[in-house]
Design an enzyme around this catalytic site. Sequence first.
Site, PDB file in Angstrom:
ATOM      1  N   HIS A 180       0.750  -1.348  -0.010  1.00  0.00           N
ATOM      2  CA  HIS A 180      -0.048  -0.091  -0.014  1.00  0.00           C
ATOM      3  C   HIS A 180       1.099   1.170   0.016  1.00  0.00           C
ATOM      4  O   HIS A 180       0.397   2.533   0.330  1.00  0.00           O
ATOM      5  CB  HIS A 180      -0.809   0.160   1.314  1.00  0.00           C
ATOM      6  CG  HIS A 180      -0.113  -0.168   2.624  1.00  0.00           C
ATOM      7  ND1 HIS A 180       0.236  -1.158   2.853  1.00  0.00           N
ATOM      8  CD2 HIS A 180       0.356   0.825   3.315  1.00  0.00           C
ATOM      9  CE1 HIS A 180       0.958  -1.252   4.142  1.00  0.00           C
ATOM     10  NE2 HIS A 180       1.015   0.193   4.265  1.00  0.00           N
ATOM     11  N   LYS A 218       8.985  -9.100  -0.587  1.00  0.00           N
ATOM     12  CA  LYS A 218       8.501 -10.277   0.451  1.00  0.00           C
ATOM     13  C   LYS A 218       9.053 -11.472   0.139  1.00  0.00           C
ATOM     14  O   LYS A 218       8.856 -11.851  -0.902  1.00  0.00           O
ATOM     15  CB  LYS A 218       7.167 -10.515   0.739  1.00  0.00           C
ATOM     16  CG  LYS A 218       6.488  -8.891   1.144  1.00  0.00           C
ATOM     17  CD  LYS A 218       4.979  -8.878   1.338  1.00  0.00           C
ATOM     18  CE  LYS A 218       4.411  -7.625   1.741  1.00  0.00           C
ATOM     19  NZ  LYS A 218       2.954  -7.763   1.867  1.00  0.00           N
ATOM     20  N   HIS A 222      -4.950  -8.831   8.844  1.00  0.00           N
ATOM     21  CA  HIS A 222      -4.101 -10.076   8.333  1.00  0.00           C
ATOM     22  C   HIS A 222      -4.591 -11.308   8.955  1.00  0.00           C
ATOM     23  O   HIS A 222      -4.911 -11.399  10.105  1.00  0.00           O
ATOM     24  CB  HIS A 222      -2.639  -9.892   8.713  1.00  0.00           C
ATOM     25  CG  HIS A 222      -2.011  -9.052   7.885  1.00  0.00           C
ATOM     26  ND1 HIS A 222      -1.457  -9.436   6.712  1.00  0.00           N
ATOM     27  CD2 HIS A 222      -1.558  -7.595   8.121  1.00  0.00           C
ATOM     28  CE1 HIS A 222      -0.561  -8.401   6.036  1.00  0.00           C
ATOM     29  NE2 HIS A 222      -0.816  -7.564   6.992  1.00  0.00           N
TER      30      HIS A 222
END
Length: 453
Positions: free
Chosen positions: A100, A109, A329
């Site tokens: 974001h 990641k 999450h």
Amino acid sequence: MEIKRNAFKAYDIRGKIPEELNEEMAYRIGRAYVDIFKAKKVAVGHDIRLSGPALQRALVKGLTESGCSVVDIGTCGTEQIYFATFHLKLDGGIMITASHNPQDYNGMKLVREESRPISGDSGLKEIEEKVVTGDFAPVSPDITPGTVTQVDILSDYIQHLLTYVDKTALKPLKVVVNAGNGAAGAVIDALEKQLPFEFVKVNHEPDGSFPNGVPNPLLVENRDVTAKVVRDTKADVGIAWDGDFDRCFLFDEQGNFIEGYYLVGFLAQAFLRRFPGGKIIYDPRLTWNTIELVEQAGGISVLCKSGHAFIKERMRKEDAVYGGEMSAHHYFKEFSYCDSGMIPWLLVLEIMGREGKPLSELLQERTACYPVSGEINSTVADAKAVIKKIEEKYTAGARHIERIDGLSVEYDNWRFNVRMSNTEPVLRLNVESKCDSKLMEEKTEELLAVIRS
């Protein structure tokens, strides 16, 4: 290109292009990854950011020169890299994304086999050191360069998502979906063919220039678009995602934003119906609603420090069926203990269909029982000093004090958690009460006055 450390964070790599993250660094990350983890085959993909393809080419060059083969899954969301890694039984995966962050940022990641996270205490610091110093093992002339294979995993991924729901329980709901011009649109299009929902698509086309703003539904100003379309179209529910869609955010039929906290207990109950007596992992920021619902459903609630690396590690250790953070999450055992932004909303819509009730009614009692402040961030000069001040003022007479993640203080009818950011001089505050919105608001203002003084 200059090599800096700034982009290396606690859990991932993220920085401004090209001064904090660039192609030379991407190449070196590929070299370092193979040096440290001895990987032979990894999945690689990128989100819709304009800098993604160039960074991927450089990363793949570093990987293949080191003898590691690459499964290129193309433009995707973070969880599709997780899926490809565990589904294809690869040695790891690397997702190029800045989630974001603004459009001039990008990042990575990284995961190992079984999509186990690579963070500061599990290899990322070692990668950082090799990238900055250029201290790689020399590439032996005996090493055969790795190959690159383009693989379309979308169909297998979609079929996996559908295993979490009973399609016979789904009803023909009208669903507003806001991909934020991120990577979620392609998955929605693929799911649409298999679901009875009427999708109203907002900011649907992927566009790395983010013409409608950065895809971050946690920002209050970004929620109005989805909420308005829900109301205007008289939809049953609204869903919005961040750029790499590892988080989803829900709106009820009135366009009200649903705090992620309430979905943790909601989804925990759904999993405990499938796995009676199972363990549920939750974070310390907001807790009472989750603990109560897990207890009512006969499950075992397990407190864990917030942050995906901690949650995933604890889930494996406890063999937990589900874990959730108030930050939206959500983690699933059957998804190799990884977080997904697609599984949660599918489960919610199945429950809506099964119960025959609107989302507002399903959550009404819980939001009234445990009103919350939402996470409030404050920039401070000395975060540790402020926490010490709060500790001195509030711990006397408290029923329970917890320091697993920042400072949590609990009284009979209200509690709070205050914690430091990993990356900036910010304190994050969360307050909740038992059936007393006024008390929650008073205590929130009181604490903010201490923090901001």
